[in-house]
Design a protein around this motif. Structure first.
Motif, PDB file in Angstrom:
ATOM      1  N   MET A 115      33.866  28.978  77.267  1.00  0.00           N
ATOM      2  CA  MET A 115      35.152  29.591  77.168  1.00  0.00           C
ATOM      3  C   MET A 115      35.771  29.650  78.551  1.00  0.00           C
ATOM      4  O   MET A 115      35.601  30.600  79.286  1.00  0.00           O
ATOM      5  CB  MET A 115      35.039  31.018  76.618  1.00  0.00           C
ATOM      6  CG  MET A 115      34.452  31.161  75.240  1.00  0.00           C
ATOM      7  SD  MET A 115      35.616  30.680  73.950  1.00  0.00           S
ATOM      8  CE  MET A 115      34.765  29.279  73.291  1.00  0.00           C
ATOM      9  N   ASN A 128      41.079  31.734  75.294  1.00  0.00           N
ATOM     10  CA  ASN A 128      39.783  31.672  74.623  1.00  0.00           C
ATOM     11  C   ASN A 128      38.966  32.915  74.910  1.00  0.00           C
ATOM     12  O   ASN A 128      38.357  33.495  74.007  1.00  0.00           O
ATOM     13  CB  ASN A 128      39.004  30.434  75.049  1.00  0.00           C
ATOM     14  CG  ASN A 128      39.612  29.151  74.533  1.00  0.00           C
ATOM     15  OD1 ASN A 128      40.480  29.156  73.674  1.00  0.00           O
ATOM     16  ND2 ASN A 128      39.168  28.046  75.077  1.00  0.00           N
ATOM     17  N   ARG A 169      40.386  35.829  73.002  1.00  0.00           N
ATOM     18  CA  ARG A 169      40.077  35.729  71.576  1.00  0.00           C
ATOM     19  C   ARG A 169      38.657  36.195  71.303  1.00  0.00           C
ATOM     20  O   ARG A 169      38.410  36.985  70.381  1.00  0.00           O
ATOM     21  CB  ARG A 169      40.282  34.274  71.118  1.00  0.00           C
ATOM     22  CG  ARG A 169      40.110  34.067  69.637  1.00  0.00           C
ATOM     23  CD  ARG A 169      40.171  32.604  69.256  1.00  0.00           C
ATOM     24  NE  ARG A 169      39.047  31.879  69.827  1.00  0.00           N
ATOM     25  CZ  ARG A 169      39.164  30.818  70.624  1.00  0.00           C
ATOM     26  NH1 ARG A 169      40.346  30.338  70.942  1.00  0.00           N
ATOM     27  NH2 ARG A 169      38.093  30.219  71.101  1.00  0.00           N
ATOM     28  N   VAL A 170      37.709  35.762  72.124  1.00  0.00           N
ATOM     29  CA  VAL A 170      36.310  36.129  71.933  1.00  0.00           C
ATOM     30  C   VAL A 170      36.119  37.623  72.198  1.00  0.00           C
ATOM     31  O   VAL A 170      35.404  38.306  71.459  1.00  0.00           O
ATOM     32  CB  VAL A 170      35.381  35.273  72.828  1.00  0.00           C
ATOM     33  CG1 VAL A 170      33.961  35.776  72.773  1.00  0.00           C
ATOM     34  CG2 VAL A 170      35.443  33.811  72.389  1.00  0.00           C
ATOM     35  N   TYR A 230      41.308  35.927  63.024  1.00  0.00           N
ATOM     36  CA  TYR A 230      42.039  34.996  63.889  1.00  0.00           C
ATOM     37  C   TYR A 230      43.381  34.564  63.316  1.00  0.00           C
ATOM     38  O   TYR A 230      44.263  34.144  64.057  1.00  0.00           O
ATOM     39  CB  TYR A 230      41.191  33.763  64.164  1.00  0.00           C
ATOM     40  CG  TYR A 230      40.063  33.984  65.141  1.00  0.00           C
ATOM     41  CD1 TYR A 230      39.941  35.154  65.871  1.00  0.00           C
ATOM     42  CD2 TYR A 230      39.116  32.993  65.338  1.00  0.00           C
ATOM     43  CE1 TYR A 230      38.908  35.338  66.767  1.00  0.00           C
ATOM     44  CE2 TYR A 230      38.080  33.164  66.248  1.00  0.00           C
ATOM     45  CZ  TYR A 230      37.978  34.336  66.947  1.00  0.00           C
ATOM     46  OH  TYR A 230      36.959  34.500  67.839  1.00  0.00           O
ATOM     47  N   THR A 286      36.484  26.970  65.233  1.00  0.00           N
ATOM     48  CA  THR A 286      36.720  27.920  66.326  1.00  0.00           C
ATOM     49  C   THR A 286      35.994  29.223  66.038  1.00  0.00           C
ATOM     50  O   THR A 286      35.291  29.761  66.898  1.00  0.00           O
ATOM     51  CB  THR A 286      38.229  28.175  66.510  1.00  0.00           C
ATOM     52  OG1 THR A 286      38.864  26.941  66.833  1.00  0.00           O
ATOM     53  CG2 THR A 286      38.489  29.189  67.598  1.00  0.00           C
ATOM     54  N   ASP A 321      32.800  30.687  68.192  1.00  0.00           N
ATOM     55  CA  ASP A 321      32.903  31.985  68.858  1.00  0.00           C
ATOM     56  C   ASP A 321      31.783  32.925  68.411  1.00  0.00           C
ATOM     57  O   ASP A 321      31.199  33.644  69.231  1.00  0.00           O
ATOM     58  CB  ASP A 321      34.264  32.616  68.602  1.00  0.00           C
ATOM     59  CG  ASP A 321      35.396  31.901  69.335  1.00  0.00           C
ATOM     60  OD1 ASP A 321      35.115  30.995  70.159  1.00  0.00           O
ATOM     61  OD2 ASP A 321      36.566  32.253  69.082  1.00  0.00           O
TER      62      ASP A 321
END
Length: 76
Positions: A1, A6, A9-10, A33, A43, A47
């Motif tokens: 990441m 990214n 998001r994680v 998401y 994705t 993750d």
């Protein structure tokens, strides 16, 4: 990441997983998401696997690609 979106998001996935608990599957992460415009199953799958690799999540026995928060506190 490596990129900021990214990482964000994680981090969001981890925060929601900690707050809500329960079993986290690709579908559940993908639903989260969708609010961010991310709809790719890959994705969400990557993750979740990344968070497990880092020790934040652990695999749920008997469930393919399902995770829960690591209650052992071993996550960095």
């Amino acid at each position: 990441m490596s990129t900021s979106p990214n990482r964000a998001r994680v981090r969001t996935l981890l925060a929601v997983a900690r707050r809500e608990g329960g079993i986290w599957t690709t579908s559940r992460a993908q639903e989260l998401y969708r609010a961010f415009g991310v709809v790719q199953r890959g994705t969400a799958r990557r993750d979740l696997a990344l968070l497990a690799e880092r020790g934040h999540l652990v695999a749920v026995p008997g469930h393919d690609r399902a995770y829960r928060i690591n209650q052992a506190g071993g996550a960095a």
